[in-house]
Each structure stands twice: as C-alpha cells, then as structure tokens.
Design a protein around this motif. Structure first.
Motif, PDB file in Angstrom:
ATOM      1  N   VAL A 142      38.363 -35.589  44.783  1.00  0.00           N
ATOM      2  CA  VAL A 142      37.484 -35.253  43.667  1.00  0.00           C
ATOM      3  C   VAL A 142      38.146 -34.157  42.834  1.00  0.00           C
ATOM      4  CG1 VAL A 142      35.217 -34.404  42.997  1.00  0.00           C
ATOM      5  CG2 VAL A 142      35.449 -35.875  45.011  1.00  0.00           C
ATOM      6  N   LEU A 143      38.288 -34.422  41.551  1.00  0.00           N
ATOM      7  CA  LEU A 143      38.883 -33.451  40.636  1.00  0.00           C
ATOM      8  C   LEU A 143      37.791 -32.566  40.042  1.00  0.00           C
ATOM      9  CD1 LEU A 143      41.281 -35.859  38.691  1.00  0.00           C
ATOM     10  CD2 LEU A 143      41.803 -34.488  40.704  1.00  0.00           C
ATOM     11  N   PRO A 144      38.099 -31.311  39.743  1.00  0.00           N
ATOM     12  CA  PRO A 144      37.081 -30.442  39.127  1.00  0.00           C
ATOM     13  C   PRO A 144      36.801 -30.884  37.699  1.00  0.00           C
ATOM     14  CG  PRO A 144      39.199 -29.318  39.219  1.00  0.00           C
ATOM     15  CD  PRO A 144      39.363 -30.597  39.991  1.00  0.00           C
ATOM     16  N   PRO A 145      35.548 -30.806  37.248  1.00  0.00           N
ATOM     17  CA  PRO A 145      35.238 -31.152  35.858  1.00  0.00           C
ATOM     18  C   PRO A 145      35.860 -30.141  34.912  1.00  0.00           C
ATOM     19  CG  PRO A 145      33.327 -30.222  36.955  1.00  0.00           C
ATOM     20  CD  PRO A 145      34.366 -30.413  38.013  1.00  0.00           C
ATOM     21  N   PRO A 146      35.970 -30.473  33.629  1.00  0.00           N
ATOM     22  CA  PRO A 146      36.611 -29.552  32.678  1.00  0.00           C
ATOM     23  C   PRO A 146      35.990 -28.163  32.690  1.00  0.00           C
ATOM     24  CG  PRO A 146      36.271 -31.696  31.666  1.00  0.00           C
ATOM     25  CD  PRO A 146      35.588 -31.739  32.997  1.00  0.00           C
ATOM     26  N   GLU A 147      34.671 -28.067  32.818  1.00  0.00           N
ATOM     27  CA  GLU A 147      34.011 -26.767  32.844  1.00  0.00           C
ATOM     28  C   GLU A 147      33.506 -26.455  34.251  1.00  0.00           C
ATOM     29  OE1 GLU A 147      31.069 -26.213  29.884  1.00  0.00           O
ATOM     30  OE2 GLU A 147      32.464 -26.416  28.217  1.00  0.00           O
ATOM     31  N   GLY A 148      34.181 -27.009  35.259  1.00  0.00           N
ATOM     32  CA  GLY A 148      33.757 -26.780  36.623  1.00  0.00           C
ATOM     33  C   GLY A 148      34.563 -25.732  37.348  1.00  0.00           C
ATOM     34  N   ALA A 149      35.562 -25.173  36.694  1.00  0.00           N
ATOM     35  CA  ALA A 149      36.370 -24.138  37.330  1.00  0.00           C
ATOM     36  C   ALA A 149      36.922 -23.215  36.251  1.00  0.00           C
ATOM     37  CB  ALA A 149      37.507 -24.760  38.126  1.00  0.00           C
ATOM     38  N   ALA A 150      37.015 -21.944  36.576  1.00  0.00           N
ATOM     39  CA  ALA A 150      37.532 -20.968  35.619  1.00  0.00           C
ATOM     40  C   ALA A 150      38.173 -19.817  36.375  1.00  0.00           C
ATOM     41  CB  ALA A 150      36.416 -20.443  34.710  1.00  0.00           C
ATOM     42  N   ALA A 151      39.144 -19.185  35.716  1.00  0.00           N
ATOM     43  CA  ALA A 151      39.826 -18.014  36.283  1.00  0.00           C
ATOM     44  C   ALA A 151      39.966 -16.977  35.185  1.00  0.00           C
ATOM     45  CB  ALA A 151      41.193 -18.408  36.831  1.00  0.00           C
ATOM     46  N   LEU A 152      39.542 -15.764  35.483  1.00  0.00           N
ATOM     47  CA  LEU A 152      39.629 -14.666  34.518  1.00  0.00           C
ATOM     48  C   LEU A 152      40.838 -13.811  34.824  1.00  0.00           C
ATOM     49  CD1 LEU A 152      35.936 -13.440  34.143  1.00  0.00           C
ATOM     50  CD2 LEU A 152      37.200 -15.047  32.737  1.00  0.00           C
ATOM     51  N   GLY A 153      41.780 -13.794  33.883  1.00  0.00           N
ATOM     52  CA  GLY A 153      42.968 -12.967  34.016  1.00  0.00           C
ATOM     53  C   GLY A 153      43.106 -12.000  32.858  1.00  0.00           C
ATOM     54  N   LEU A 154      44.229 -11.303  32.811  1.00  0.00           N
ATOM     55  CA  LEU A 154      44.467 -10.310  31.765  1.00  0.00           C
ATOM     56  C   LEU A 154      45.559 -10.811  30.823  1.00  0.00           C
ATOM     57  CD1 LEU A 154      44.434  -6.942  33.749  1.00  0.00           C
ATOM     58  CD2 LEU A 154      42.573  -8.057  32.531  1.00  0.00           C
ATOM     59  N   PRO A 155      45.239 -10.953  29.527  1.00  0.00           N
ATOM     60  CA  PRO A 155      46.263 -11.317  28.565  1.00  0.00           C
ATOM     61  C   PRO A 155      47.149 -10.139  28.166  1.00  0.00           C
ATOM     62  CG  PRO A 155      44.165 -11.101  27.465  1.00  0.00           C
ATOM     63  CD  PRO A 155      43.909 -10.895  28.920  1.00  0.00           C
ATOM     64  N   PHE A 156      46.674  -8.911  28.452  1.00  0.00           N
ATOM     65  CA  PHE A 156      47.434  -7.701  28.159  1.00  0.00           C
ATOM     66  C   PHE A 156      47.333  -6.761  29.373  1.00  0.00           C
ATOM     67  CE2 PHE A 156      45.944  -9.300  24.078  1.00  0.00           C
ATOM     68  CZ  PHE A 156      47.117  -9.319  23.329  1.00  0.00           C
ATOM     69  N   ARG A 157      48.214  -5.800  29.406  1.00  0.00           N
ATOM     70  CA  ARG A 157      48.176  -4.805  30.477  1.00  0.00           C
ATOM     71  C   ARG A 157      46.850  -4.062  30.424  1.00  0.00           C
ATOM     72  NH1 ARG A 157      51.894  -1.530  33.408  1.00  0.00           N
ATOM     73  NH2 ARG A 157      51.138   0.605  33.727  1.00  0.00           N
ATOM     74  N   GLY A 158      46.239  -3.876  31.607  1.00  0.00           N
ATOM     75  CA  GLY A 158      44.946  -3.211  31.623  1.00  0.00           C
ATOM     76  C   GLY A 158      44.593  -2.658  32.987  1.00  0.00           C
ATOM     77  N   SER A 159      43.576  -1.792  32.997  1.00  0.00           N
ATOM     78  CA  SER A 159      43.089  -1.168  34.220  1.00  0.00           C
ATOM     79  C   SER A 159      41.632  -1.548  34.433  1.00  0.00           C
ATOM     80  CB  SER A 159      43.219   0.357  34.136  1.00  0.00           C
ATOM     81  OG  SER A 159      44.565   0.744  33.932  1.00  0.00           O
ATOM     82  N   VAL A 160      41.287  -1.858  35.664  1.00  0.00           N
ATOM     83  CA  VAL A 160      39.922  -2.264  36.004  1.00  0.00           C
ATOM     84  C   VAL A 160      39.032  -1.030  36.047  1.00  0.00           C
ATOM     85  CG1 VAL A 160      38.465  -3.376  37.737  1.00  0.00           C
ATOM     86  CG2 VAL A 160      40.795  -4.221  37.335  1.00  0.00           C
ATOM     87  N   THR A 161      37.951  -1.043  35.273  1.00  0.00           N
ATOM     88  CA  THR A 161      37.020   0.086  35.244  1.00  0.00           C
ATOM     89  C   THR A 161      35.669  -0.240  35.875  1.00  0.00           C
ATOM     90  OG1 THR A 161      36.226  -0.549  33.035  1.00  0.00           O
ATOM     91  CG2 THR A 161      38.092   0.983  33.153  1.00  0.00           C
TER      92      THR A 161
END
Length: 352
Positions: free
Chosen positions: A53-72
C-alpha cells in the motif's frame, strides 16, 4: 463291496469342486475412471503477486528546515493527532526573519512612493509638478517593488506568504505548520539545537486518504479479470486496475501495476499483502483437475465422455494452480471429464 466302495469313492471324488483359480486383476478402463464436471473458477486465482500500500499524496509529510535555524519550541509529541495548518515547531531562522523585515520595509516604501506618484501625476496634469520629480518618484517606486519581490521570494522558499511577514518580523521566529491532517509519527528535535538547511526532518506526520497499491506482475492480464487484495488480519478487499507500466523490469521480468480499492477506502500505508487476479466472470474459463490434461503433438486437450467412449476436447491452459488447472475452451458444466487422463489412455492401448 469293494467295487461299491470304489464307485462310491469315485462318485465322491468326482463330485468334489476344485478350488477356483485367483481372479486376474481387473484391467483399467474408462468405465472405472473417475469422471468429474468442470466447475466455475470461483476462488481460484489466475495469478498472485506481492503488493504494498502506497501513501496517498496528502497522507504523509515531513517538516524540515529550508534555512539554518534553531529550535525554540516543540508543540507536539509522537502519537498526537494534528490538524492541517497547526503549528508544530517554532524555529529561529535569521535569514527568514531578515527577509520578513525587508518585505515589511519595502512594503512601507512602496505605499509611500505610490501615494507620492499619484500626487505628482495629479499636479503634473495641472502644470504644477516638474517632469523629473515624477520620474524620480516612479523610479523609487520601482526600487521598492523590486525589494519587496526579492524578500517575498525568500519567504516563499521558507513556505511563508507576504501576509505573514509582519508576524515573523515581530516574533523573530518561524512557525512550522502541518501540511496535512494526521498523526505525528516521529519528533526528532531538541530545544535549542541548531540544524543546517536540508538536514533530517524535525517532525513526520502520517495521515489517511484513498489508498493505492503497487504490485509486480509477471503475466499478461486478461480482459474482464477481477482483482482483490488480501493481507494478514485483513479481509479480502476488491480492487480495480488503474494503470500498468509499459516497460518490463529487466531484473526480474515483471511489470509494475497499480490498483485502488473499490469502493475507495483508506488502508495503512506500507501494508504488505497479495493481489490476486481472479478468473470469476471470464468467458469459457473453467476448472478441471491438472491430471485431466493431455499433451499430444503440442496440443493440450481433455477427455470428455460420450456414451461408452470419449472424445478429445482441445483447450488452452490459462494457469495451473496446485492440483487444479484453469482452462479456456468450450466445456460445459454438464460435461464429464476424465479426472486422470492417463487411466483412460493406457486402456485404449490395451484394447487396440
């Protein structure tokens, strides 16, 4: 007296019945062969193939950083259900905050130069403004627009719109929002840590949606074939073919095919099972014992009883599954087919 005894003895001896010789084993004949009726191919698959079973187009997501950053701030934990657009993590990204400030500053300059340009145009029509003053105002307006577009482009890379620039510039942090609705499956972030652009995702989300399956098939699919998907702990799900790759994988000779549940339903992404190609409803396809097949001169046939004899009926083998064979040919469910053709053919040889 002796003669009488002899006669009597002879009579007794003559009347005795000799033991019967052992009966010869009965010759195999078509009369002693089991005959069966061809049956519909219900529940007998043409072929099976592993599927996932493949994930649907909006069934999976990953949040990353497009720029250098610090988690607050980290606002979620694994197993938490989130809505689309909900803030999951707050990150300090200096480049993005600077771009948000530049966007707001350019917006203010643009508004001011738009008002100045409009005033000068009205005065120019009345002959109260000089041409170079209007040209200078229009040039400044163009510079403000260019600066605004440049800052907006950087905000777009960070997934932000110009409308959110003011909030980012005031807070000094960027809110990472969930692009889908689902369950948080992993959080790989620590307060205060700094991540480089393009590093591993901070949060992963898995959601629901119409499922799609991918299978690897090694056989051509007949028209009007039916399909079903089964997996451990899951009842068989009817599926329909939505596409098949036009090229064959040279590594194993299979082609990829894609299926969707019918009616549409959600299935766990990554679930592995089997897609069965069913023969139900295929015209002139029946099931006979595999031992009923006879191969002579490159032609496959079965023996169909006719009166005290039988006839050869040519058929085409669709697939063989264990002790059964699916054949295509003009066989009727009322026909009687030799369950073991080799029990009939040797009898023909002996009788000739």
């Amino acid at each position: 007296m002796l003669l009488c005894s002899a006669v009597l003895l002879g009579t007794v001896l003559g009347c005795s019945t000799p033991p019967a010789p052992p009966a010869p084993p009965p010759a195999q004949s078509s009369a002693r062969t089991a005959w069966v009726h061809p049956r519909p191919p219900r529940g007998v698959p043409l072929t099976e193939a592993p599927a996932q079973v493949l994930p649907p187009p909006e069934g999976a997501a990953a949040l990353g950083l497009p720029f250098r950053g610090s988690v607050t701030r980290i606002g979620v934990r694994p197993g938490q259900k989130v809505r689309k657009g909900e803030v999951l993590v707050e990150v300090l990204m200096p480049e993005v905050v600077r771009a948000a400030g530049d966007f707001e500053a350019a917006s203010l300059r643009r508004e001011a130069y738009e008002r100045r340009t409009a005033q000068l145009k009205a005065l120019r029509e009345q002959g109260m403004a000089r041409v170079f003053e209007l040209a200078e105002a229009e040039a400044s307006l163009a510079e403000a627009r260019a600066a605004q577009l440049s800052a907006q482009a950087l905000l777009k890379i960070a997934g932000l719109e110009g409308a959110s620039a003011a909030g980012v510039a005031q807070r000094g942090t960027v809110s990472l929002r969930s692009p889908v609705e689902g369950i948080v499956t992993s959080v790989d972030a620590v307060l205060g840590e700094t991540r480089e652009a393009g590093s591993a995702p901070l949060v992963r989300i898995s959601g629901d949606g119409p499922a799609r399956l991918e299978a690897r098939l090694s056989h051509a699919l007949p028209e009007k074939a039916a399909f079903e998907f089964s997996a451990p702990g899951l009842e068989a799900v009817p599926v329909r073919l939505v596409g098949r790759a036009p090229a064959v994988d040279v590594r194993d000779g299979t082609t990829a095919a894609w299926f969707e549940p019918e009616p549409a339903r959600a299935l766990p992404a990554g679930l592995q099972g089997t897609v069965r190609v069913k023969a139900d409803g295929l015209p002139e396809v029946t099931v006979v014992p595999a031992r009923a097949l006879v191969l002579e001169g490159g032609e496959v046939a079965v023996l169909v009883r006719e009166g005290d004899g039988h006839r050869r009926q040519p058929v085409k083998v669709v697939v063989q599954s264990g002790a059964d064979a699916l054949v295509h040919g003009p066989l009727k469910e009322t026909d009687a087919v030799a369950a073991d053709a080799m029990r009939v053919l040797p009898a023909e040889v002996e009788g000739s």
